[in-house]
Design a protein around this motif. Structure first.
Motif, PDB file in Angstrom:
ATOM      1  N   THR A  53       0.840  -1.180   0.000  1.00  0.00           N
ATOM      2  CA  THR A  53       0.000   0.000   0.000  1.00  0.00           C
ATOM      3  C   THR A  53       0.887   1.246   0.000  1.00  0.00           C
ATOM      4  OG1 THR A  53      -0.100   0.091   2.421  1.00  0.00           O
ATOM      5  CG2 THR A  53      -1.820  -1.186   1.293  1.00  0.00           C
ATOM      6  N   HIS A  74      -6.231  -5.036   0.591  1.00  0.00           N
ATOM      7  CA  HIS A  74      -5.867  -4.079  -0.457  1.00  0.00           C
ATOM      8  C   HIS A  74      -5.009  -4.723  -1.552  1.00  0.00           C
ATOM      9  CE1 HIS A  74      -7.409  -1.306   2.491  1.00  0.00           C
ATOM     10  NE2 HIS A  74      -6.476  -1.665   3.356  1.00  0.00           N
ATOM     11  N   ASP A  75      -5.088  -6.023  -1.659  1.00  0.00           N
ATOM     12  CA  ASP A  75      -4.280  -6.776  -2.630  1.00  0.00           C
ATOM     13  C   ASP A  75      -4.899  -6.645  -4.022  1.00  0.00           C
ATOM     14  OD1 ASP A  75      -2.763  -8.572  -4.069  1.00  0.00           O
ATOM     15  OD2 ASP A  75      -2.921 -10.188  -2.600  1.00  0.00           O
ATOM     16  N   LEU A  76      -4.166  -6.014  -4.932  1.00  0.00           N
ATOM     17  CA  LEU A  76      -4.642  -5.860  -6.302  1.00  0.00           C
ATOM     18  C   LEU A  76      -4.274  -7.049  -7.173  1.00  0.00           C
ATOM     19  CD1 LEU A  76      -3.727  -2.086  -6.901  1.00  0.00           C
ATOM     20  CD2 LEU A  76      -5.914  -3.069  -6.162  1.00  0.00           C
ATOM     21  N   PRO A 125      -6.952 -10.355  -5.220  1.00  0.00           N
ATOM     22  CA  PRO A 125      -7.900  -9.688  -4.317  1.00  0.00           C
ATOM     23  C   PRO A 125      -8.556 -10.655  -3.340  1.00  0.00           C
ATOM     24  CG  PRO A 125      -8.265  -9.046  -6.612  1.00  0.00           C
ATOM     25  CD  PRO A 125      -7.316 -10.208  -6.632  1.00  0.00           C
ATOM     26  N   PRO A 163      -5.169  -6.072   6.722  1.00  0.00           N
ATOM     27  CA  PRO A 163      -5.206  -4.774   6.039  1.00  0.00           C
ATOM     28  C   PRO A 163      -3.886  -4.499   5.328  1.00  0.00           C
ATOM     29  CG  PRO A 163      -4.868  -4.444   8.381  1.00  0.00           C
ATOM     30  CD  PRO A 163      -5.063  -5.921   8.188  1.00  0.00           C
ATOM     31  N   ALA A 203      -1.567  -5.109   1.270  1.00  0.00           N
ATOM     32  CA  ALA A 203      -1.603  -5.404  -0.161  1.00  0.00           C
ATOM     33  C   ALA A 203      -1.075  -6.830  -0.369  1.00  0.00           C
ATOM     34  CB  ALA A 203      -0.810  -4.360  -0.935  1.00  0.00           C
ATOM     35  N   SER A 235       1.572  -9.541   2.295  1.00  0.00           N
ATOM     36  CA  SER A 235       1.023  -9.304   3.638  1.00  0.00           C
ATOM     37  C   SER A 235       1.986  -9.750   4.726  1.00  0.00           C
ATOM     38  CB  SER A 235      -0.320 -10.009   3.791  1.00  0.00           C
ATOM     39  OG  SER A 235      -0.187 -11.421   3.678  1.00  0.00           O
TER      40      SER A 235
END
Length: 260
Positions: free
Chosen positions: A156, A212-214, A217, A237, A239, A242
């Motif tokens: 993030t 928030h993992d693009l 997801p 919480p 991306a 983690s």
């Protein structure tokens, strides 16, 4: 430096840490990193586990593959390491591509494992066009051509600003990855589809996702957890990486699950 050769001649670099008589935990790295990505977890894990880390083929200090391969090859590499080290049964934790490897092992070699932890991963990722575009970019411009975009998906913005040193450590791993090794792994991920197979997994399983993992997801993680009977699901919480971005919470989830 410890290496074990696979049946196709590729040598896998590995490390063993922790008490010799403790239960074995295998850690499998993500696409574009090496075994050093697990450093935030190591001090806690080696208190109770014999930890086997390795560089996926084409990554870190492991050898480069000479021909295309699929996800089954990644799973068989883990079994080769375990056989070579006399490890009959182990626990397994993999992130992203490592998690895909873990799914294959849970389907095809469940007798070798007691628990699975599948982190920031999916049973199928993206479209062939997405992966082919990335492969073409790396072949033309090297790892530098994708570095910034990948790092932006892996962390993030807030974490990147607060902890630039941690981001640099991972960026250096990605930059140092051999383009040929990275492209071969991208092709294996591109061709992987384990959506139907994972329902056969009967091992105790924990699935960890990043809110928030693009890249993978949360809906991808929930799909995996819902498909595997009895699997637990947790969301941090973070991306994509983690285990780095939320190291303390990740480690607590991991050690708690491994302890049963």
């Amino acid at each position: 430096m410890p290496f074990i050769a696979c049946d196709d001649g590729v040598e896998l670099h590995y490390r063993l840490d922790g008490p010799e008589n403790a239960p074995v935990l295998v850690l499998s790295n993500s696409l574009g990193t090496d075994l050093g990505m697990w450093e935030p977890q190591m001090s806690a894990l080696i208190r109770h586990c014999r930890v086997l880390r390795y560089d996926t083929r084409g990554h870190g200090q492991s050898g480069l593959p000479t021909k295309p391969y699929q996800v089954d090859r990644l799973g068989r590499d883990v079994l080769t390491l375990m056989d070579g080290l006399g490890i009959e049964r182990a626990m397994f934790c993999g992130l992203s591509m490592g998690g895909m490897t873990g799914m294959w092992l849970g389907i095809h070699a469940p007798q070798r494992f007691s628990r699975l932890v599948l982190c920031n991963t999916a049973a199928k990722i993206g479209t062939p066009e997405v992966w082919n575009t990335r492969i073409a970019a790396v072949r033309e411009g090297g790892m530098a051509s994708i570095l910034n975009g990948v790092i932006q998906r892996w962390f993030t913005e807030d974490f990147a600003k607060l902890y630039p040193g941690a981001v640099k450590t991972i960026s250096d791993m990605l930059r140092a990855t051999a383009p040929e090794g990275y492209c071969a792994a991208c092709a294996a991920v591109r061709d992987m589809d384990q959506r139907d197979g994972i329902a056969a997994i009967r091992l105790p399983t924990l699935v960890i996702s990043g809110a928030h993992d693009l890249a993978t997801p949360p809906q991808d993680g929930r799909f995996v957890a819902d498909a595997i009977p009895g699997a637990r699901y947790a969301e941090l919480p973070a991306a994509h990486l983690s285990n780095v971005e939320r190291a303390e919470e990740f480690t607590k989830l991991l050690t708690g699950f491994l302890a049963g």
